[in-house]
Design an enzyme around this catalytic site. Structure first.
Site, PDB file in Angstrom:
ATOM      1  N   HIS A   1       0.866  -1.189   0.000  1.00 46.83           N
ATOM      2  CA  HIS A   1       0.000   0.000   0.000  1.00 46.83           C
ATOM      3  C   HIS A   1       0.900   1.236   0.000  1.00 46.83           C
ATOM      4  O   HIS A   1       1.960   1.223   0.645  1.00 46.83           O
ATOM      5  CB  HIS A   1      -0.860   0.080   1.278  1.00 46.83           C
ATOM      6  CG  HIS A   1      -2.132  -0.696   1.248  1.00 46.83           C
ATOM      7  ND1 HIS A   1      -2.614  -1.355   2.367  1.00 46.83           N
ATOM      8  CD2 HIS A   1      -3.052  -0.897   0.270  1.00 46.83           C
ATOM      9  CE1 HIS A   1      -3.775  -1.925   2.065  1.00 46.83           C
ATOM     10  NE2 HIS A   1      -4.059  -1.674   0.809  1.00 46.83           N
TER      11      HIS A   1
ATOM     12  N   CYS B   1      -2.310   2.782   8.990  1.00 44.11           N
ATOM     13  CA  CYS B   1      -3.347   1.845   8.526  1.00 44.11           C
ATOM     14  C   CYS B   1      -4.579   1.882   9.420  1.00 44.11           C
ATOM     15  O   CYS B   1      -5.687   1.598   8.971  1.00 44.11           O
ATOM     16  CB  CYS B   1      -2.817   0.414   8.519  1.00 44.11           C
ATOM     17  SG  CYS B   1      -1.399   0.145   7.469  1.00 44.11           S
TER      18      CYS B   1
HETATM   19  N1  ARG Z   1      -4.180  -7.131   6.493  1.00 44.73           N
HETATM   20  C1  ARG Z   1      -4.521  -5.923   5.838  1.00 44.73           C
HETATM   21  C2  ARG Z   1      -4.466  -6.110   4.344  1.00 44.73           C
HETATM   22  O1  ARG Z   1      -3.589  -6.780   3.877  1.00 44.73           O
HETATM   23  C3  ARG Z   1      -3.602  -4.829   6.266  1.00 44.73           C
HETATM   24  C4  ARG Z   1      -4.000  -3.496   5.716  1.00 44.73           C
HETATM   25  C5  ARG Z   1      -3.043  -2.423   6.097  1.00 44.73           C
HETATM   26  N2  ARG Z   1      -3.583  -1.155   5.824  1.00 44.73           N
HETATM   27  C6  ARG Z   1      -2.937  -0.136   5.251  1.00 44.73           C
HETATM   28  N3  ARG Z   1      -3.543   1.002   5.141  1.00 44.73           N
HETATM   29  N4  ARG Z   1      -1.730  -0.293   4.736  1.00 44.73           N
HETATM   30  O2  ARG Z   1      -5.308  -5.621   3.615  1.00 44.73           O
END
Ligand code: ARG
Length: 277
Positions: free
Chosen positions: A176, A270
């Site tokens: 991300h 996150c």
């Molecule tokens: N387990 C989640 C996923 O893989 C983690 C998300 C993390 N969020 C972020 N904004 N980077 O989607």
């Protein structure tokens, strides 16, 4: 060149968080997740409460989204939408396991009476979008390569009426945008160049010559996954080199313990969605 002596002025923010009451690692959709890892949900809630209280003590308003059983990643509230100028551009998750989270966020924004636009394109909200209100009059940075589709960048630009700059992410650990880049204030970014394609690195260098550059150690410690208010930089306590880096640039690091949530592949940013009126 950082303007270290320039006063770093905090601005009051409004955030949306969701407690990790149902947090587990029962599926793996990023390289950080391992379904064999035991998760201490109680500790996750305790650490998350510390994050919530820290944001409140800094003077920010925190809304809490009710967590739902069966949605263990709902704690990563940043992924549910992207809100600029009072308009919410909804999320559409890449993976089926997280798809139902989008409706909970939509209900929240509609409950506030905010304009909300449901997306046609796959995108994971603020996980892949960052907003710099004072960079070139208001710039959205958008990541693609792992989760969000490039088509969502164009869609976001149409919905939000702000220029969107697309950046390609190339390292699966930094899947991300918010794992590799963050806004420290309304015009300054910090990022780990190695998470981006060479061309996207050039784009960032041209747009943000005053960026605070981070390295792989910082990114690996989730040091870029931070929440900044213009002065304070809330980041996880394992990212101590990153804390030193932002301090050297004139910001005030505010470390919080968030180790349990790293097991899901996320940290401070996150867990925090920003509501921009
Ligand atoms: N387990 C989640 C996923 O893989 C983690 C998300 C993390 N969020 C972020 N904004 N980077 O989607």
């Amino acid at each position: 060149m950082f303007f270290v002596n320039q006063p770093r002025i905090p601005r009051k923010r409004t955030y949306l968080l969701c407690p990790p009451e149902h947090f587990t690692v029962r599926y793996a959709i990023n390289p950080w997740m391992d379904t064999a890892t035991a998760v201490d949900t109680e500790l996750a809630v305790k650490q998350w409460t510390g994050l919530r209280e820290t944001l409140q003590e800094l003077g920010h308003t925190v809304h809490v989204l009710p967590p739902e059983a069966g949605l263990p990643d709902m704690v990563y509230a940043a992924n549910g939408a992207f809100v600029v100028d009072g308009t919410g551009y909804g999320a559409r998750f890449r993976h089926a396991q997280r798809a139902p989270e989008a409706a909970a966020h939509r209900a929240f924004y509609e409950g506030l009476g905010w304009r909300f636009v449901a997306p046609a394109e796959i995108n994971e909200g603020e996980g892949d979008f960052a907003y710099l209100p004072e960079a070139y009059g208001g710039t959205i940075l958008a990541g693609y390569g792992f989760r969000t589709e490039p088509g969502a960048h164009a869609e976001a630009q149409e919905v939000l009426g702000r220029p969107v700059v697309s950046l390609r992410l190339v390292d699966p650990r930094f899947y991300h945008l918010d794992t590799a880049l963050a806004a420290l204030d309304d015009r300054t970014v910090t990022y780990f160049p190695g998470a981006f394609s060479v061309a996207s690195q050039r784009v960032l260098a041209q747009l943000f010559p005053d960026a605070v550059l981070a390295d792989e150690v910082d990114a690996f410690a989730f040091g870029l996954n931070l929440v900044g208010d213009g002065r304070h930089v809330v980041l996880n306590s394992e990212a101590s080199a990153m804390a030193d880096r932002v301090a050297a640039a004139g910001y005030t690091p505010v470390p919080v313990e968030l180790s349990e949530l790293k097991k899901g592949g996320g940290s401070v940013k996150c867990c925090v969605a920003e509501l921009r009126p």
